[in-house]
Scaffold this motif. Structure first.
Motif, PDB file in Angstrom:
ATOM      1  N   LYS A 134       0.856  -1.187   0.000  1.00  0.00           N
ATOM      2  CA  LYS A 134       0.000   0.000   0.000  1.00  0.00           C
ATOM      3  C   LYS A 134       0.890   1.235   0.000  1.00  0.00           C
ATOM      4  CE  LYS A 134      -4.320  -1.702   1.826  1.00  0.00           C
ATOM      5  NZ  LYS A 134      -5.494  -1.404   2.666  1.00  0.00           N
ATOM      6  N   LEU A 135       0.622   2.123  -0.968  1.00  0.00           N
ATOM      7  CA  LEU A 135       1.480   3.294  -1.152  1.00  0.00           C
ATOM      8  C   LEU A 135       0.904   4.561  -0.520  1.00  0.00           C
ATOM      9  CD1 LEU A 135       2.393   2.688  -4.905  1.00  0.00           C
ATOM     10  CD2 LEU A 135       3.672   1.967  -2.888  1.00  0.00           C
ATOM     11  N   GLY A 136      -0.282   4.492   0.019  1.00  0.00           N
ATOM     12  CA  GLY A 136      -0.908   5.688   0.574  1.00  0.00           C
ATOM     13  C   GLY A 136      -1.826   6.353  -0.423  1.00  0.00           C
ATOM     14  N   ASN A 137      -2.781   7.119   0.095  1.00  0.00           N
ATOM     15  CA  ASN A 137      -3.740   7.824  -0.764  1.00  0.00           C
ATOM     16  C   ASN A 137      -4.482   6.869  -1.703  1.00  0.00           C
ATOM     17  OD1 ASN A 137      -3.020  10.368   0.330  1.00  0.00           O
ATOM     18  ND2 ASN A 137      -1.281  10.507  -1.090  1.00  0.00           N
ATOM     19  N   ASP A 138      -4.828   5.699  -1.144  1.00  0.00           N
ATOM     20  CA  ASP A 138      -5.609   4.693  -1.887  1.00  0.00           C
ATOM     21  C   ASP A 138      -4.855   4.041  -3.045  1.00  0.00           C
ATOM     22  OD1 ASP A 138      -7.855   5.020  -0.255  1.00  0.00           O
ATOM     23  OD2 ASP A 138      -8.571   6.711  -1.468  1.00  0.00           O
ATOM     24  N   TRP A 139      -3.558   4.196  -3.109  1.00  0.00           N
ATOM     25  CA  TRP A 139      -2.786   3.549  -4.174  1.00  0.00           C
ATOM     26  C   TRP A 139      -2.168   2.256  -3.645  1.00  0.00           C
ATOM     27  CZ3 TRP A 139      -2.355   4.821  -9.287  1.00  0.00           C
ATOM     28  CH2 TRP A 139      -2.925   6.043  -9.663  1.00  0.00           C
ATOM     29  N   GLU A 140      -2.120   1.277  -4.540  1.00  0.00           N
ATOM     30  CA  GLU A 140      -1.598  -0.039  -4.163  1.00  0.00           C
ATOM     31  C   GLU A 140      -0.765  -0.604  -5.317  1.00  0.00           C
ATOM     32  OE1 GLU A 140      -4.162  -2.950  -1.978  1.00  0.00           O
ATOM     33  OE2 GLU A 140      -3.817  -4.175  -3.780  1.00  0.00           O
ATOM     34  N   LEU A 141       0.396  -1.111  -4.974  1.00  0.00           N
ATOM     35  CA  LEU A 141       1.312  -1.687  -5.959  1.00  0.00           C
ATOM     36  C   LEU A 141       1.370  -3.193  -5.775  1.00  0.00           C
ATOM     37  CD1 LEU A 141       3.667  -1.502  -8.074  1.00  0.00           C
ATOM     38  CD2 LEU A 141       5.201  -1.249  -6.098  1.00  0.00           C
ATOM     39  N   GLY A 142       1.268  -3.924  -6.878  1.00  0.00           N
ATOM     40  CA  GLY A 142       1.398  -5.373  -6.836  1.00  0.00           C
ATOM     41  C   GLY A 142       2.441  -5.842  -7.821  1.00  0.00           C
ATOM     42  N   LEU A 143       3.324  -6.724  -7.370  1.00  0.00           N
ATOM     43  CA  LEU A 143       4.395  -7.267  -8.208  1.00  0.00           C
ATOM     44  C   LEU A 143       4.335  -8.784  -8.171  1.00  0.00           C
ATOM     45  CD1 LEU A 143       7.292  -5.029  -6.838  1.00  0.00           C
ATOM     46  CD2 LEU A 143       5.979  -4.627  -8.925  1.00  0.00           C
ATOM     47  N   LYS A 144       4.514  -9.414  -9.317  1.00  0.00           N
ATOM     48  CA  LYS A 144       4.521 -10.879  -9.391  1.00  0.00           C
ATOM     49  C   LYS A 144       5.612 -11.350 -10.342  1.00  0.00           C
ATOM     50  CE  LYS A 144      -0.362 -11.898  -8.445  1.00  0.00           C
ATOM     51  NZ  LYS A 144      -1.627 -12.397  -9.036  1.00  0.00           N
ATOM     52  N   ALA A 145       6.199 -12.478  -9.991  1.00  0.00           N
ATOM     53  CA  ALA A 145       7.144 -13.151 -10.877  1.00  0.00           C
ATOM     54  C   ALA A 145       6.856 -14.643 -10.803  1.00  0.00           C
ATOM     55  CB  ALA A 145       8.588 -12.870 -10.461  1.00  0.00           C
ATOM     56  N   SER A 146       6.924 -15.313 -11.934  1.00  0.00           N
ATOM     57  CA  SER A 146       6.642 -16.748 -11.939  1.00  0.00           C
ATOM     58  C   SER A 146       7.532 -17.451 -12.946  1.00  0.00           C
ATOM     59  CB  SER A 146       5.168 -17.015 -12.269  1.00  0.00           C
ATOM     60  OG  SER A 146       4.820 -16.473 -13.532  1.00  0.00           O
ATOM     61  N   LEU A 147       7.838 -18.684 -12.621  1.00  0.00           N
ATOM     62  CA  LEU A 147       8.570 -19.583 -13.514  1.00  0.00           C
ATOM     63  C   LEU A 147       7.848 -20.916 -13.487  1.00  0.00           C
ATOM     64  CD1 LEU A 147      10.946 -20.568 -15.250  1.00  0.00           C
ATOM     65  CD2 LEU A 147      12.198 -21.021 -13.128  1.00  0.00           C
ATOM     66  N   PHE A 148       7.264 -21.291 -14.629  1.00  0.00           N
ATOM     67  CA  PHE A 148       6.566 -22.561 -14.760  1.00  0.00           C
ATOM     68  C   PHE A 148       7.321 -23.405 -15.793  1.00  0.00           C
ATOM     69  CE2 PHE A 148       2.467 -19.909 -14.071  1.00  0.00           C
ATOM     70  CZ  PHE A 148       2.756 -19.800 -12.712  1.00  0.00           C
ATOM     71  N   ARG A 149       7.785 -24.566 -15.376  1.00  0.00           N
ATOM     72  CA  ARG A 149       8.551 -25.426 -16.275  1.00  0.00           C
ATOM     73  C   ARG A 149       7.856 -26.778 -16.416  1.00  0.00           C
ATOM     74  NH1 ARG A 149      14.073 -26.070 -18.026  1.00  0.00           N
ATOM     75  NH2 ARG A 149      14.466 -28.252 -18.552  1.00  0.00           N
ATOM     76  N   ARG A 150       7.714 -27.230 -17.658  1.00  0.00           N
ATOM     77  CA  ARG A 150       7.139 -28.539 -17.955  1.00  0.00           C
ATOM     78  C   ARG A 150       8.073 -29.314 -18.869  1.00  0.00           C
ATOM     79  NH1 ARG A 150       5.080 -30.003 -22.390  1.00  0.00           N
ATOM     80  NH2 ARG A 150       4.520 -27.896 -23.049  1.00  0.00           N
ATOM     81  N   ASP A 151       8.375 -30.542 -18.482  1.00  0.00           N
ATOM     82  CA  ASP A 151       9.174 -31.446 -19.310  1.00  0.00           C
ATOM     83  C   ASP A 151       8.303 -32.629 -19.679  1.00  0.00           C
ATOM     84  OD1 ASP A 151      11.957 -30.216 -19.050  1.00  0.00           O
ATOM     85  OD2 ASP A 151      11.404 -30.489 -16.956  1.00  0.00           O
ATOM     86  N   SER A 152       8.266 -32.968 -20.963  1.00  0.00           N
ATOM     87  CA  SER A 152       7.448 -34.100 -21.379  1.00  0.00           C
ATOM     88  C   SER A 152       8.136 -34.858 -22.500  1.00  0.00           C
ATOM     89  CB  SER A 152       6.054 -33.636 -21.827  1.00  0.00           C
ATOM     90  OG  SER A 152       6.149 -32.743 -22.916  1.00  0.00           O
ATOM     91  N   LEU A 153       7.828 -36.150 -22.534  1.00  0.00           N
ATOM     92  CA  LEU A 153       8.330 -37.037 -23.581  1.00  0.00           C
ATOM     93  C   LEU A 153       7.144 -37.423 -24.429  1.00  0.00           C
ATOM     94  CD1 LEU A 153      10.680 -38.764 -24.752  1.00  0.00           C
ATOM     95  CD2 LEU A 153       9.937 -40.588 -23.215  1.00  0.00           C
ATOM     96  N   ASN A 154       7.178 -37.079 -25.703  1.00  0.00           N
ATOM     97  CA  ASN A 154       6.021 -37.288 -26.566  1.00  0.00           C
ATOM     98  C   ASN A 154       6.344 -38.234 -27.696  1.00  0.00           C
ATOM     99  OD1 ASN A 154       3.764 -35.202 -25.820  1.00  0.00           O
ATOM    100  ND2 ASN A 154       5.739 -34.234 -25.482  1.00  0.00           N
ATOM    101  N   ASN A 155       5.471 -39.188 -27.895  1.00  0.00           N
ATOM    102  CA  ASN A 155       5.657 -40.177 -28.951  1.00  0.00           C
ATOM    103  C   ASN A 155       5.051 -39.707 -30.259  1.00  0.00           C
ATOM    104  OD1 ASN A 155       3.964 -42.675 -30.300  1.00  0.00           O
ATOM    105  ND2 ASN A 155       6.072 -43.180 -29.809  1.00  0.00           N
TER     106      ASN A 155
END
Length: 966
Positions: free
Chosen positions: A341-362
């Protein structure tokens, strides 16, 4: 306190601490425990207190997700009643976009459903569906990172722009977390394979109201083992021998035969696949019962363990031990967030994500000698095909000539072809696919000069690394056979094997960076409420760099992945007005202007209303324009090979009948490869959609919605082959070779035609035709409070397709509802008229029980849009399958039966913080119905629909888990 400080500082540094723009609307409902307030819901730009909007939105909460018993988001969304034809599942291992999962609302393909994360666009998967349609891979998104999922079942281009023709799936990630949570679970299938393990941990610090900040991090690991086709080959849908069902034995090593009343072969249509024991075959030798292939004298087996009489024995055929019903996958996901919360009704949101998928496909059995169908490799560069690169002069071995090393020579007295399994080489074309999705996002919201401001900026990237194995370098193979360095009976030097079947890799990337800014305010009082205005702007830059693999580029190895190289820039402005002219009437008008660097601009307006004359009943409806912009795969530097339904060769078998005198028998049902060509002059697809519905709440705790929709998509971007009336491809043909022709009297003769079989044909993308679909969707929920006996809840979500019509450029109309089609744009994944999901739950004290039933109605295997109108041949006409080649297809395989599965999930709180969970998926172990018309399945061996009936192929699945909160 020290831990809190370290975590806050670490997350601040990781995000760069930038107080920059925040979320595009559709951020959905407030977190549990917050004070009731106005929120922005998916499909609108203006905040509200009533979440039942003028457009139908299905909400899946985090609790709904956990109660499903599923272990992945892909499995969860695949069961949506509104998910229809063209959906892409992980069981479709032969797909261009292998390993990924895409959603197709209303059956209009994954390209017409927009998937958002936190209301923002994200980078699509680097490989497009059918090498064409962009989509977001939902299989990479972890369970524990999700707060809820909104499914907007309405056209929404006026709000979100391109791709939102059929609707929007908005996956809202967690915004904050306090305390900690640990979850572990594991399970497996009753019939072997498919063991699944999942573990997650999350923790967060800080209270937004009291501390002014919240920081959290959550991590999840999931591993799912493979289910091979051999694990299920005791079932008819996974058994290659169709003779007991009136068809052919298509096991590797079996000719495609016609059988007499006693089961004896009387003629053959040629070789479908190839035996494990290498053998030479003389196609010009003496015939038996009209066929050279039935004469033992025309065979020279190179392994003494097999001969013609043992040709059908188990030790003389190759079983598919590598094909996958379910690929092996492994996921590792991390999501971190920081809100201040930054004051005066302001709000900051930060996100970081790492999604990793490994698959073996025929990709199917590929390491076999197949000279009859191979006429030399080609190179596909910038959409232009160069034939004859690294071309092989001849795949025939002359009489008396050596056949590889080991002293083997051709003793048949005539030029012969080599068939069989290539020793020492993995018998499966496989792709190890590793996909890594990264996302950095910053949100800010507040008020300034009387305006509510929402903004967002983000960077997203999907990077896929593909490792290829099991593919054959044909020029290298025949060079080694002719110079004697390759032994057809095995014991080859590893260096020679690596030359013949090289391992190689490829890196593909897809990036999308965005910027959103929205302001809203009340302008004045109008009627019974305020006139509210929201205005906004959107910008995104998308780059796709999915080049061809190097071995494909040089023409040494064919049939790897398609390639796409290109970019697009989109700039848009949009606005929405909301008014309540009457106390019971809510009206919305919205519009959006988009400019795309790839084609130009689009303008998409929309209007919606909700009228609630009483608390017990309400009505809603709307009209919306929509569009899908041509993407880099359609207008950029791109290319691919594809095949679909079988067709007769227009020269060698013009009437499609193997019994007509002079017809080349193996040319009467060919599935030629096409080369897809891009088109820089494409215009966007355009849609008009209508919806009209009712909202009912006749008594407390009973609520229902019933919505009718009608969507028309025009100017569709499709490949010319199979879609453009009168389109005759220009076939590039192989050299003529001796083969069998019909003599018109039930027999055959060997001759050489003036032309060879097609090697390939070109097919460009074009704007042509349209699709009209309409249907009814219902959602009904009831909660029965029984006091000390607990609470019973029931929910039904159902979708019925009234009509699904495809209209060709010449005005021809094909009715697709309840059929296999349109297979050209839907991957032959089936188009059932009805899908439904019914959930029954019971809660009493620490016990929480949920049972979910998923229903899919029956449909025919016909597809009139590709000429598949006969029950005698739908397997070949639609799916290109040869189960019944040369014989009449039994009528019972003209229809795919309905399919119902039941899932059970039980949670019991052992203590306040510790819960035990147990689940059984497909409780009654329902097997999938046989579908001979689909090619959207695990491999050519299986005859089930992996998009609709994958749960049946997996079979009964058990899992247990523990969750601890602190």
């Amino acid at each position: 306190m020290l831990k809190k400080t370290i975590l806050v500082r670490s997350l601040s540094v990781a995000f760069g601490g930038a107080a920059v723009l925040a979320a595009m609307p559709a951020m959905a409902q407030q977190q549990a425990g917050e004070n009731v307030q106005r929120v922005v819901v998916t499909g609108s730009l203006i905040s509200r207190t009533d979440t039942e909007t003028a457009a139908p939105v299905q909400v899946l909460t985090a609790q709904d997700i956990q109660r499903s018993g599923k272990t992945s988001v892909a499995e969860l969304l695949t069961d949506l009643a509104a998910n229809g034809a063209g959906t892409l599942g992980t069981g479709f291992s032969g797909a261009f976009a292998n390993g990924a999962t895409g959603i197709s609302l209303r059956g209009l393909t994954v390209g017409a459903t927009l998937v958002l994360v936190d209301g923002h666009r994200v980078a699509p998967y680097p490989l497009s569906d059918d090498s064409q349609r962009s989509f977001v891979d939902v299989s990479s998104i972890p369970f524990d990172a999700i707060d809820h999922i909104d499914v907007l079942k309405s056209g929404a281009s006026a709000t979100y722009g391109s791709d939102a023709i059929a609707g929007v799936v908005n996956i809202v990630l967690k915004k904050n977390m306090t305390g900690g949570r640990v979850n572990v679970e594991g399970g497996g299938t009753q019939h072997g394979g498919g063991q699944t393990y999942r573990a997650s941990i999350g923790t967060g610090y800080g209270d937004l109201d009291s501390d002014g900040y919240n920081a959290f991090i959550t991590a999840e690991f999931r591993r799912q083992d493979a289910i091979k086709t051999e694990d299920r080959d005791s079932y008819d849908w996974d058994n290659r021998d169709w003779r007991a069902r009136g068809g052919n034995n298509i096991n590797l090593g079996a000719p495609v035969q016609r059988l007499d009343a006693n089961g004896k072969p009387v003629s053959t249509v040629g070789f479908l696949t190839h035996a494990s024991s290498p053998f030479l075959y003389n196609p010009t030798g003496a015939k038996v019962n009209g066929s050279a292939a039935l004469n033992p004298a025309n065979y020279q087996f190179l392994d003494s363990n097999c001969n013609f009489n043992k040709y059908m024995a188990d030790d003389c055929i190759v079983r598919d031990t590598k094909g996958f019903i379910q690929p092996k996958t492994q996921n590792f996901n991390v999501l971190a967030g920081f809100t201040k919360k930054l004051g005066n009704d302001w709000e900051l949101g930060l996100k970081a994500s790492l999604f990793r998928r490994d698959s073996l496909n025929n990709r199917g059995m590929g390491a076999v000698y197949s000279p009859a169908s191979f006429g030399g490799n080609t190179t596909l560069v910038n959409g232009v095909l160069t034939p004859g690169v690294n071309r092989i002069a001849s795949t025939l071995f002359a009489a008396g000539a050596p056949v590889g090393g080991g002293g083997i020579v051709n003793n048949l007295g005539s030029p012969a072809r080599l068939y069989g399994y290539i020793p020492g080489v993995d018998g499966t074309n496989t792709l190890d696919n590793s996909s890594k999705t990264t996302r950095f996002a910053a949100d800010i919201k507040g008020t300034a000069a009387g305006w509510d401001i929402n903004g967002g900026v983000g960077m997203t990237e999907v990077k896929s690394d593909i490792n290829y194995s099991g593919y054959i370098d044909r020029p290298a193979l025949y060079s080694a056979l002719n110079n004697g360095s390759f032994n057809v009976l095995g014991a080859n030097d590893p260096a020679i094997l690596n030359m013949v079947s090289p391992h190689f890799s490829n890196e593909l990337t897809s990036k999308l960076n965005y910027l959103d800014l929205i302001g809203s305010r009340e302008l004045m009082q109008l009627g019974e409420g305020p006139l509210a205005l929201a205005v906004g702007t959107h910008w995104h830059k998308r780059k796709q760099n999915s080049p061809p693999a190097d071995r494909t580029l040089t023409g040494q190895v064919a049939s790897t992945s398609a390639f796409v190289i290109g970019d697009e820039t989109n700039t848009a402005v949009f606005a929405e007005l909301q008014a309540n002219p009457l106390k019971s009437l809510e009206a919305h008008v919205s519009a959006r202007y988009d400019h795309y660097s790839s084609y130009g601009h689009s303008f998409t307006p929309a209007a919606n209303f909700k009228w609630t004359p009483t608390k017990q009943i309400g009505f809603r409806g709307g009209i919306a324009k929509g569009f899908r912009a041509p993407n880099p795969a359609e207008v950029g530097n791109a290319g691919s090979f594809f095949t679909f339904n079988a067709i007769p060769d227009p020269i060698l078998c013009p009437d499609g009948k193997t019994t007509t005198a002079g017809n080349q028998i193996n040319a009467c049902a060919i599935a030629p490869p096409y080369v897809q060509i891009t088109n820089k002059d494409l215009a966007p697809e355009k849609s008009t959609s209508y919806n009209l519905g009712m909202i009912l709440e006749p008594v407390k705790d009973l609520n229902a919605t019933l919505d009718y929709y009608h969507i028309e998509v025009k100017n569709q971007i499709v490949t010319a082959a199979g879609n453009l009336p009168g389109f005759v491809p220009n076939f590039v043909r192989n050299a003529p070779a001796p083969t069998e022709f019909s003599d018109g009297n039930g027999g055959t003769y060997v001759a050489t035609a003036a032309v060879g079989l097609p090697a390939y044909a070109q097919s460009p993308y074009v704007n042509t035709g349209s699709t009209k679909t309409s249907g009814i969707e219902a959602d009904i929920g009831y909660k029965w409070r029984m006091g000390e006996m607990g609470t019973l809840r029931a929910n039904l979500s159902a979708a019925h397709t009234i009509s699904y019509k495809q209209i060709a450029a010449d005005g021809t109309v094909w009715s697709m509802a309840g059929t296999q089609g349109p297979s050209v744009v839907g991957g032959a994944t089936g188009n059932p008229k009805d899908r439904a999901q019914f959930t029954l739950g019971y809660i009493r004290g620490p016990l929480d029980v949920s049972a979910t039933m998923n229903y899919t109605s029956s449909f025919s295997t016909l597809d009139p849009s590709v000429g598949g109108t006969s029950c005698d041949s739908s397997a070949a006409d639609v799916g290109g399958r040869l189960y019944f080649q040369g014989v009449t297809q039994p009528a019972n395989y003209c229809r795919v039966s309905s399919f119902t599965t039941t899932n059970l999930n039980v949670v019991y709180k052992l203590t306040k913080d510790l819960s035990l969970r147990g689940a059984i998926l497909n409780v009654f172990d329902r097997q999938p119905p046989i579908d001979v018309g689909t090619y959207g399945n695990a491999s050519a061996q299986t005859a089930y629909n992996a998009s609709l009936h994958q749960a049946g192929a997996v079979g009964r699945f058990f899992s247990m888990g523990l969750t601890y909160q602190f």
